[in-house]
Write a protein that holds these residues in place. Structure first.
Motif, short mmCIF file in Angstrom:
data_model
loop_
_atom_site.label_atom_id
_atom_site.label_comp_id
_atom_site.label_asym_id
_atom_site.label_seq_id
_atom_site.Cartn_x
_atom_site.Cartn_y
_atom_site.Cartn_z
N GLU A 155 38.06 31.04 41.06
CA GLU A 155 38.85 32.21 40.64
C GLU A 155 39.90 32.47 41.72
OE1 GLU A 155 39.93 34.61 37.63
OE2 GLU A 155 38.24 33.18 37.61
N ALA A 157 43.38 34.33 43.56
CA ALA A 157 44.13 35.57 43.77
C ALA A 157 45.11 35.33 44.92
CB ALA A 157 43.20 36.73 44.10
N LYS A 184 39.76 44.08 44.14
CA LYS A 184 39.90 42.73 43.62
C LYS A 184 38.59 41.98 43.70
CE LYS A 184 41.81 39.23 41.82
NZ LYS A 184 42.16 39.26 40.37
N HIS A 187 36.14 43.31 41.11
CA HIS A 187 36.53 42.85 39.77
C HIS A 187 36.11 41.39 39.57
CE1 HIS A 187 38.89 42.76 36.07
NE2 HIS A 187 39.28 41.54 36.44
N MET A 188 36.34 40.55 40.56
CA MET A 188 35.93 39.15 40.45
C MET A 188 34.42 39.04 40.22
SD MET A 188 37.97 37.04 43.42
CE MET A 188 39.55 36.25 43.13
N GLN A 189 33.67 39.80 41.03
CA GLN A 189 32.22 39.67 40.99
C GLN A 189 31.63 40.19 39.69
OE1 GLN A 189 30.34 40.96 44.56
NE2 GLN A 189 28.26 40.81 43.76
N GLN A 192 34.78 38.04 36.16
CA GLN A 192 34.90 36.59 36.01
C GLN A 192 33.67 35.81 36.46
OE1 GLN A 192 37.35 38.51 37.38
NE2 GLN A 192 39.39 37.76 36.81
N ARG A 211 30.40 28.88 42.29
CA ARG A 211 31.54 29.78 42.11
C ARG A 211 32.27 29.98 43.43
NH1 ARG A 211 27.42 30.37 39.23
NH2 ARG A 211 27.53 30.94 37.02
N ALA A 213 35.64 31.95 45.28
CA ALA A 213 36.75 32.89 45.28
C ALA A 213 37.84 32.32 46.19
CB ALA A 213 36.31 34.26 45.77
#
Length: 316
Positions: A155, A157, A184, A187-189, A192, A211, A213
């Motif tokens: 993911e 950013a 941010k 939100h990712m955790q 997505q 996963r 980031a």
């Protein structure tokens, strides 16, 4: 000889992307050489059953840059540059920073895999997530790591945040003051990274094994904060610069407003020298304050922004 720790005042010294002359190659080199802002994932979300999240180390990204260096040099000096420009300009919304970042990483993944320079094969991108018939989000990149035989979700950013004391994740705030590093990450955790299985067009239904980031960009410290200590979660080689309170006339007076140039949108990544025009009229007079935004003081990026908005956001 041990390399000195980068500081906001000498950040440009540690910029391997500056060796390239073509703008999109410089951007691509920046995306690879810039480390992840995080040295480790911080669990800032409310307690819930979520899978483990990982970040790539600074040494990982340095290794990717080193492995791809010869290819970057080819893109910078041959007609292969057209492959990169066509790829980027035919993607959706190429003028938006987030889409530009995704396009650069996607090109490297595709091109680097084709040239045998890394083990990551894209098996899906921009995977839509649904709740019933409603779209609730998407996953940026799903890769197969041929070295470890794992399916990975990356993911992405790209963030350009201004910091204020005490420099916790919620204290790093964007030009849009509703955006900060903690929000941010949460939100990712909670969005997505909750997905376990996805359906792909060419590979059927696949299970996500790991996963990552991938958060990159630039951070800006307040000009009057000279005793900054890196928290243990922040990579010390992450590009770090300065931001100025727009009402701080004393520090702004130390800048040469006659040569201060506002940045064009893509220059949040890397500077474009062809925008430097000594004949270009100033957008302000010496008696006026520059508008908020990103500027270049010669080759050094800096941000001018109302401190009030940053501090209000940081205290929430």
């Amino acid at each position: 000889m041990t390399e000195p720790t980068p500081t906001p005042d000498n950040a440009s010294t540690y910029a391997p992307w500056e060796q390239f002359r073509r703008p999109y190659v410089r951007d691509l080199a920046y995306v690879l050489a810039c480390p992840n802002v995080l040295t480790k994932w911080l669990n800032l979300a409310p307690p819930q059953n979520t899978a483990a999240i990982t970040v790539h180390s600074a040494s990982f990204w340095q290794a990717q840059f080193d492995s791809y260096l010869t290819r970057l040099q080819e893109l910078d000096t041959t007609l292969d540059y057209q492959q990169l420009t066509r790829y980027l300009l035919t993607r959706p919304s190429p003028n938006r920073l987030g889409f530009h970042f995704e396009g650069l990483l996607s090109f490297w993944l595709t091109d680097g895999y084709a040239h045998g320079l890394h083990p990551y094969e894209i098996i899906a991108s921009n995977v839509q997530l649904y709740q019933g018939k409603q779209t609730i989000g998407e996953l940026d990149l799903v890769l197969y790591n041929h070295h470890h035989k794992l399916t990975e979700h990356w993911e992405l950013a790209i963030k350009f945040f201004m910091g204020s004391a005490p420099f916790a994740p919620e204290n790093w705030v964007g030009i849009n003051s509703n955006d900060n590093l903690q929000r941010k990450m949460v939100h990712m955790q909670t969005k997505q990274f909750c997905t376990l299985w996805i359906d792909t067009k060419d590979h059927g239904r696949v299970k996500i094994d790991k996963r990552y980031a991938v958060i990159k960009g630039r951070f800006f410290l307040p000009i009057n904060h000279n005793d900054f200590v890196y928290p243990d979660w922040l990579a010390i080689s992450f590009p770090m610069h300065r931001w100025y309170d727009r009402q701080d006339t004393a520090n702004l007076a130390a800048l040469d407003l006659a040569t201060l140039r506002p940045a064009h949108y893509v220059e949040w990544f890397t500077k474009r020298d062809f925008y430097d025009d000594p004949q270009q009229p100033l957008l302000w007079s010496q008696s006026e304050l520059p508008m908020s935004g990103l500027y270049f003081d010669h080759d050094k990026p800096l941000v001018i922004y109302p401190e009030q908005e940053v501090l209000v956001e940081a205290k929430r």
